[in-house]
Design an enzyme around this catalytic site. Structure first.
Site, PDB file in Angstrom:
ATOM      1  N   LEU A  33       0.811  -1.226   0.000  1.00 26.87           N
ATOM      2  CA  LEU A  33       0.000   0.000   0.000  1.00 26.87           C
ATOM      3  C   LEU A  33       0.841   1.271   0.000  1.00 26.87           C
ATOM      4  O   LEU A  33       1.889   1.348   0.644  1.00 26.87           O
ATOM      5  CB  LEU A  33      -0.924  -0.007   1.222  1.00 26.87           C
ATOM      6  CG  LEU A  33      -1.888  -1.202   1.304  1.00 26.87           C
ATOM      7  CD1 LEU A  33      -2.704  -1.125   2.593  1.00 26.87           C
ATOM      8  CD2 LEU A  33      -2.814  -1.263   0.088  1.00 26.87           C
ATOM      9  N   GLY A  36      -1.560   6.290  -3.008  1.00 30.88           N
ATOM     10  CA  GLY A  36      -2.630   6.120  -4.002  1.00 30.88           C
ATOM     11  C   GLY A  36      -3.760   5.290  -3.410  1.00 30.88           C
ATOM     12  O   GLY A  36      -4.935   5.653  -3.485  1.00 30.88           O
ATOM     13  N   HIS A  37      -3.391   4.181  -2.762  1.00 34.48           N
ATOM     14  CA  HIS A  37      -4.395   3.309  -2.152  1.00 34.48           C
ATOM     15  C   HIS A  37      -5.087   3.997  -0.967  1.00 34.48           C
ATOM     16  O   HIS A  37      -6.300   3.926  -0.814  1.00 34.48           O
ATOM     17  CB  HIS A  37      -3.744   2.030  -1.616  1.00 34.48           C
ATOM     18  CG  HIS A  37      -3.008   1.221  -2.652  1.00 34.48           C
ATOM     19  ND1 HIS A  37      -1.650   1.064  -2.643  1.00 34.48           N
ATOM     20  CD2 HIS A  37      -3.446   0.522  -3.723  1.00 34.48           C
ATOM     21  CE1 HIS A  37      -1.275   0.293  -3.638  1.00 34.48           C
ATOM     22  NE2 HIS A  37      -2.341  -0.047  -4.329  1.00 34.48           N
ATOM     23  N   GLY A 147      -8.739   4.069  -8.713  1.00 31.56           N
ATOM     24  CA  GLY A 147      -7.872   5.186  -9.067  1.00 31.56           C
ATOM     25  C   GLY A 147      -7.814   5.379 -10.569  1.00 31.56           C
ATOM     26  O   GLY A 147      -7.743   4.411 -11.332  1.00 31.56           O
ATOM     27  N   LYS A 149      -5.354   6.428 -12.051  1.00 29.27           N
ATOM     28  CA  LYS A 149      -4.029   5.997 -12.520  1.00 29.27           C
ATOM     29  C   LYS A 149      -4.219   4.810 -13.471  1.00 29.27           C
ATOM     30  O   LYS A 149      -3.523   4.669 -14.463  1.00 29.27           O
ATOM     31  CB  LYS A 149      -3.186   5.607 -11.310  1.00 29.27           C
ATOM     32  CG  LYS A 149      -2.149   4.561 -11.545  1.00 29.27           C
ATOM     33  CD  LYS A 149      -0.789   5.131 -11.444  1.00 29.27           C
ATOM     34  CE  LYS A 149       0.327   4.184 -11.814  1.00 29.27           C
ATOM     35  NZ  LYS A 149       0.034   2.776 -11.713  1.00 29.27           N
ATOM     36  N   ASP A 150      -5.172   3.916 -13.123  1.00 25.40           N
ATOM     37  CA  ASP A 150      -5.503   2.784 -13.988  1.00 25.40           C
ATOM     38  C   ASP A 150      -6.813   3.114 -14.713  1.00 25.40           C
ATOM     39  O   ASP A 150      -7.861   2.522 -14.453  1.00 25.40           O
ATOM     40  CB  ASP A 150      -5.632   1.516 -13.144  1.00 25.40           C
ATOM     41  CG  ASP A 150      -4.341   1.217 -12.402  1.00 25.40           C
ATOM     42  OD1 ASP A 150      -3.389   0.755 -13.042  1.00 25.40           O
ATOM     43  OD2 ASP A 150      -4.266   1.496 -11.192  1.00 25.40           O
ATOM     44  N   SER A 185       3.088   4.253  -7.442  1.00 19.94           N
ATOM     45  CA  SER A 185       2.832   2.896  -7.907  1.00 19.94           C
ATOM     46  C   SER A 185       3.661   1.919  -7.090  1.00 19.94           C
ATOM     47  O   SER A 185       4.811   2.225  -6.724  1.00 19.94           O
ATOM     48  CB  SER A 185       3.221   2.766  -9.383  1.00 19.94           C
ATOM     49  OG  SER A 185       3.284   1.397  -9.748  1.00 19.94           O
ATOM     50  N   SER A 186       3.078   0.759  -6.806  1.00 16.51           N
ATOM     51  CA  SER A 186       3.830  -0.267  -6.075  1.00 16.51           C
ATOM     52  C   SER A 186       5.058  -0.691  -6.869  1.00 16.51           C
ATOM     53  O   SER A 186       6.027  -1.192  -6.309  1.00 16.51           O
ATOM     54  CB  SER A 186       2.945  -1.493  -5.832  1.00 16.51           C
ATOM     55  OG  SER A 186       1.750  -1.123  -5.194  1.00 16.51           O
TER      56      SER A 186
END
Ligand code: AMP
Length: 290
Positions: A33, A36-37, A147, A149-150, A185-186
């Site tokens: 996490l 973003g999460h 999100g 982002k995706d 991002s992870s």
């Protein structure tokens, strides 16, 4: 915060919550996490009584040779972060519990998948739509947070919810970025120091495209070329795609005359990064996107 590891236990808890007329917000994640999460988690608090977050690295959405095995995982750290962000129930099922037998039915996403990441990751969005169908049922979520982002995922989930009449409402949340603009991002942990410096140029390239539209550019081919050129000049990454499409329908367009997405994917040595910007035909970021 309650940690739940089985589908049966979660289904029984959400049955009770629904009987008690509690509203449920749901944040699906693959863990490791970051902000973003947690922004999605924080957002849920103003929509729903109860917040369920899931951490599940879903094998169905990884293709052969992708990073399923080496996707970063850290349960202990994730639990701490989830607790700090007032998650009520953290759902961390095993693969065997989610998929106890070979599937009899998979969700087949028909549109919005032959472009962007769908093109280079065949089957990815079928895997996403299948696991979300299960998770929406198990969590009985009133609201689900995703999100931008995706962004292609958001477009696909909108199609899933609309077509299958889920009562879950999709809430799309703007991309959270590092102070220099890199999307959180992870997978950023896989960047070398030099690549981390270069990665900031993905967002800058998107801003270049946005500025062209603000200045009146209408021709997607020209805008895509300029964004590509910017990335090629400023990074050593391999461009997977740069595209400009309508959003959320993700159709190719001849002219910028509606809400559009400019999206990029760039492969660095150990990380493939994606980023995008969604803007109106005038280049402005809209308040409500889906
Ligand atoms: P993941 O764990 O990568 O599957 O992401 C879980 C959710 O967090 C998805 O809805 C993502 O779009 C969202 N997310 C991941 N990174 C960001 C970010 N930088 N900004 C906003 N949302 C994000």
């Amino acid at each position: 915060m309650k940690i739940v590891r089985t589908v049966n236990e979660l289904a029984s808890i959400t049955d009770t919550l629904k009987k008690d007329n509690r509203t449920i917000g749901f944040v699906p994640t693959m863990g490791y996490l970051h902000e973003g999460h947690t922004t999605l988690m924080d957002e849920s608090k103003s929509y729903a009584d109860i917040l369920i977050a899931s951490i599940f690295v879903n094998p169905l959405q990884f293709g052969p040779g992708e990073d399923f095995e080496r996707y970063p995982r850290d349960e202990e750290r994730d639990q701490k972060i989830a607790k700090q962000h007032s998650v009520d129930i953290l759902f961390m099922p095993t693969v065997d519990d989610m998929y106890p037998q070979e599937s009899t039915v998979n969700v087949d996403v028909k549109r919005r998948t032959d472009v962007l990441c769908g093109k280079s990751r065949p089957g990815h969005f079928n895997g996403v739509a299948t696991v979300l169908t299960k998770l929406f049922h198990i969590t009985k979520a009133d609201f689900a947070f995703f999100g931008l982002k995706d962004a292609q995922q958001v477009a696909v989930v909108k199609g899933l919810i609309d077509d299958f009449n889920f009562s879950t409402k999709l809430i799309a949340v703007q991309t959270i970025r590092e102070s220099d603009g890199l999307a959180r991002s992870s997978r950023n942990v896989y960047l070398s120091d030099q690549e981390r410096d270069e990665a900031v140029h993905l967002h800058k390239a998107l801003r270049t495209g946005q500025q062209l539209i603000i200045d009146g550019a209408k021709n997607p081919v020209m805008i895509i070329e300029k964004v590509k050129k910017y990335i090629e000049t400023h990074t050593n990454g391999q461009i997977d795609y740069v595209d400009l499409l309508s959003f959320p329908s993700l159709d190719k367009i001849d002219t910028v005359n509606q809400q559009v997405i400019i999206a990029v994917a760039v492969q660095f040595t150990k990380a493939r990064l994606i980023d995008n910007i969604i803007i109106s035909e005038n280049g402005i970021v809209p308040k409500a996107i889906v």
